[in-house]
Motif scaffolding. Structure first.
Motif, PDB file in Angstrom:
ATOM      1  N   GLU A 102       0.838  -1.184   0.000  1.00  0.00           N
ATOM      2  CA  GLU A 102       0.000   0.000   0.000  1.00  0.00           C
ATOM      3  C   GLU A 102       0.879   1.243   0.000  1.00  0.00           C
ATOM      4  OE1 GLU A 102      -2.596  -0.220   3.314  1.00  0.00           O
ATOM      5  OE2 GLU A 102      -3.760  -1.895   2.523  1.00  0.00           O
ATOM      6  N   LYS A 205     -17.804   2.254  -3.402  1.00  0.00           N
ATOM      7  CA  LYS A 205     -16.420   2.514  -2.999  1.00  0.00           C
ATOM      8  C   LYS A 205     -15.719   1.218  -2.593  1.00  0.00           C
ATOM      9  CE  LYS A 205     -17.417   7.196  -1.362  1.00  0.00           C
ATOM     10  NZ  LYS A 205     -17.409   8.111  -0.192  1.00  0.00           N
ATOM     11  N   ASN A 206     -14.386   1.241  -2.690  1.00  0.00           N
ATOM     12  CA  ASN A 206     -13.599   0.060  -2.318  1.00  0.00           C
ATOM     13  C   ASN A 206     -13.946  -0.436  -0.922  1.00  0.00           C
ATOM     14  OD1 ASN A 206     -12.116  -0.305  -4.670  1.00  0.00           O
ATOM     15  ND2 ASN A 206     -10.560   1.168  -4.077  1.00  0.00           N
ATOM     16  N   ASP A 207     -14.103   0.501   0.015  1.00  0.00           N
ATOM     17  CA  ASP A 207     -14.364   0.120   1.403  1.00  0.00           C
ATOM     18  C   ASP A 207     -15.727  -0.532   1.584  1.00  0.00           C
ATOM     19  OD1 ASP A 207     -11.911   1.155   2.049  1.00  0.00           O
ATOM     20  OD2 ASP A 207     -12.683   3.067   2.822  1.00  0.00           O
ATOM     21  N   ASP A 208     -16.627  -0.271   0.628  1.00  0.00           N
ATOM     22  CA  ASP A 208     -17.983  -0.823   0.742  1.00  0.00           C
ATOM     23  C   ASP A 208     -18.153  -2.154   0.011  1.00  0.00           C
ATOM     24  OD1 ASP A 208     -18.798   1.401   2.207  1.00  0.00           O
ATOM     25  OD2 ASP A 208     -19.309   2.537   0.400  1.00  0.00           O
ATOM     26  N   ARG A 209     -17.115  -2.574  -0.683  1.00  0.00           N
ATOM     27  CA  ARG A 209     -17.220  -3.820  -1.456  1.00  0.00           C
ATOM     28  C   ARG A 209     -16.953  -5.037  -0.567  1.00  0.00           C
ATOM     29  NH1 ARG A 209     -13.648  -1.692  -6.630  1.00  0.00           N
ATOM     30  NH2 ARG A 209     -14.920   0.175  -6.989  1.00  0.00           N
ATOM     31  N   HIS A 226     -17.909  -8.113  -5.866  1.00  0.00           N
ATOM     32  CA  HIS A 226     -18.825  -7.748  -4.792  1.00  0.00           C
ATOM     33  C   HIS A 226     -19.761  -8.921  -4.526  1.00  0.00           C
ATOM     34  CE1 HIS A 226     -20.731  -5.107  -1.999  1.00  0.00           C
ATOM     35  NE2 HIS A 226     -21.865  -5.002  -2.666  1.00  0.00           N
TER      36      HIS A 226
END
Length: 350
Positions: A102, A205-209, A226
Motif C-alpha cells: 500500500e 467505494k472500495n471500502d464498501d465492497r 462484490h
C-alpha cells in the motif's frame, strides 16, 4: 528449503523509470511500461530486456515481466541490477514480496524505493532452484497467455463478422435485398437512445465492497468483485468518466459503478456490442472528461431486420461461449499459480 535472510536491496536494485509524455512518443515497436503494464509503444528503449517492472505510483503491487527492450515510465520502478539472480524468478519473487503493498504517501499514492530496498526478505540463493521455481510458475502463465491469444482471435472473428454483415453489407441474402438510400430494405437507422437507453451505474467505494462472485465494472474494465450484483447479465458497459467510450460485455450479473453507463439485459445483444465499437464517443466535458448521455443517445445506429439480427446472434454466440470458457480457465490457472507462489518462495515446496 533453506532461505537466506537479506535486505531486498542486497538481492536486486530498483530504479525509477523515465518521463515520456504521450505527445513525445514516436511510432515504434518498443513497449512503454507504466505501473499498470504496457500502455503504449515508442521507437526507443531505455532498458534492455528481459526486465521486471512494478508500480511506483498509481497501481501498486503489480509486477510485469517484459521479455524485450522497453521504456519504463516514471510511474514505475524497474530492476536495474539483478545481481546474478534468475530474471524470471525475480519477477515472481517481487510479486510475492509486494503482495498487499500500500501507499506510504497520504496525498499522492506511491511507494518509496529506499523503503523497499531496506525490507528484510528470505531468498533462495541457488540460481538453479530459482530457475526451477520460475519454470513451475511460468508454465501456468504460458497457458494463460496462450488462452488470451485465443480469446483475442475469437473476438476478432466476431468483430470481422459484424463488419462483413453490417458495415460492408455482405450479409446472408444481400444479393437479393434491394438497397434504398444506402440502407438494405427492411433495415432502419435509429438513434441509440431509442434502441438501447444508457443507464447510470451506481457508486460502490472500495471500502464498501464485499468480495464475492459478481464482477464490479468501472471505465477501465473489471475493478473488483462484490457479494451482490446491481444488474442481471448479459449487459453492455460503456465508459462514462475516465476511459470515455470504453466497452465491455458482461455475460454474468455484475455491478457497474458510477464511472460507467450500462445497457440492461433486455436491450443488450452481441449485435449492439459490436455496433457500439463502430461509434466514436467523443468527450463532451472540457473540465472533466466524460460522455454526455444525450449526445450518446443521439448517435445513429443502423439496425437490421429481425431475421438477420437473430442469425448474427446465433453465429456470434458460440464464439463468445468459447471466450468465456477460456476466461474461466484462466481464472482457475491464476488461482492455482497464486496458491503455489508463497509455498515455493518460502521453501515449503521444493
Amino acid at each position: 528449503m533453506k532461505r537466506a535472510i537479506v535486505q531486498l536491496g542486497e538481492f536486486l536494485t530498483l530504479k525509477r523509470g523515465y518521463d515520456l509524455p504521450e505527445h513525445a512518443r514516436l511510432p515504434g515497436e518498443i513497449p512503454v511500461v507504466s505501473s499498470s503494464g504496457i500502455t503504449g509503444t515508442h521507437k526507443e528503449a531505455r532498458v534492455a530486456g528481459p526486465g521486471v517492472v512494478t508500480g511506483r505510483y498509481g497501481t501498486l503491487g503489480e509486477v510485469f515481466y517484459i521479455d524485450e527492450p522497453f521504456w519504463p515510465l516514471n510511474t514505475a520502478l524497474y530492476v536495474q541490477d539483478f545481481k546474478g539472480n534468475h530474471r524470471r524468478f525475480v519477477s515472481y519473487f517481487l510479486k510475492w514480496v509486494l503482495n498487499g503493498t500500500e501507499s506510504n504517501k497520504a496525498a499522492v499514492p506511491g511507494v518509496n524505493r529506499n523503503d523497499l530496498h531496506a525490507r528484510k526478505v528470505g531468498v533462495p540463493e541457488d540460481v538453479g532452484e530459482q530457475a526451477s521455481i520460475a519454470s513451475t510458475l511460468s508454465a501456468y502463465d504460458d497457458l494463460i497467455e496462450n488462452n488470451r491469444r485465443r480469446i483475442a482471435l475469437l473476438e476478432q472473428a466476431a468483430r470481422l463478422l459484424y463488419k462483413e454483415w453490417f458495415v460492408h453489407l455482405r450479409f446472408p441474402g444481400h444479393e437479393h435485398t434491394p438497397i434504398i438510400d444506402g440502407v438494405p430494405e427492411g433495415w432502419e437507422k435509429k438513434p441509440l437512445g431509442t434502441v438501447a437507453p444508457l443507464k447510470y451505474g451506481k457508486a460502490l467505494k472500495n471500502d464498501d465492497r464485499v468480495p464475492g462472485p459478481f464482477p464490479v465494472y468501472g471505465s477501465s474494465g473489471i475493478v473488483g468483485t462484490h457479494a451482490k450484483a446491481l444488474v442481471p447479465g448479459p449487459t453492455i458497459i460503456v465508459g462514462r468518466k475516465g476511459n470515455v467510450g470504453s466497452l465491455y460485455w458482461s455475460p454474468d450479473d455484475c455491478h457497474p459503478i458510477d464511472t460507467v453507463y450500462y445497457i440492461d439485459s433486455e436491450n443488450s445483444s452481441l449485435f449492439l456490442y459490436y455496433a457500439l465499437q463502430q461509434m466514436t464517443f467523443i468527450s463532451t466535458d472540457v473540465a472533466v472528461p466524460g460522455l454526455n448521455r444525450d449526445f450518446a443517445h443521439s448517435r445513429s445506429l443502423l439496425v437490421a431486420d429481425q431475421k438477420i439480427l437473430r442469425l448474427f446472434e446465433d453465429t456470434a454466440s458460440p464464439l463468445h461461449q468459447q471466450m468465456e470458457l477460456l476466461k474461466r480457465q484462466n481464472a482457475s490457472l491464476a488461482k492455482a499459480r497464486d496458491l503455489l507462489l508463497p509455498k515455493l518462495m518460502n521453501g515449503e515446496l521444493a
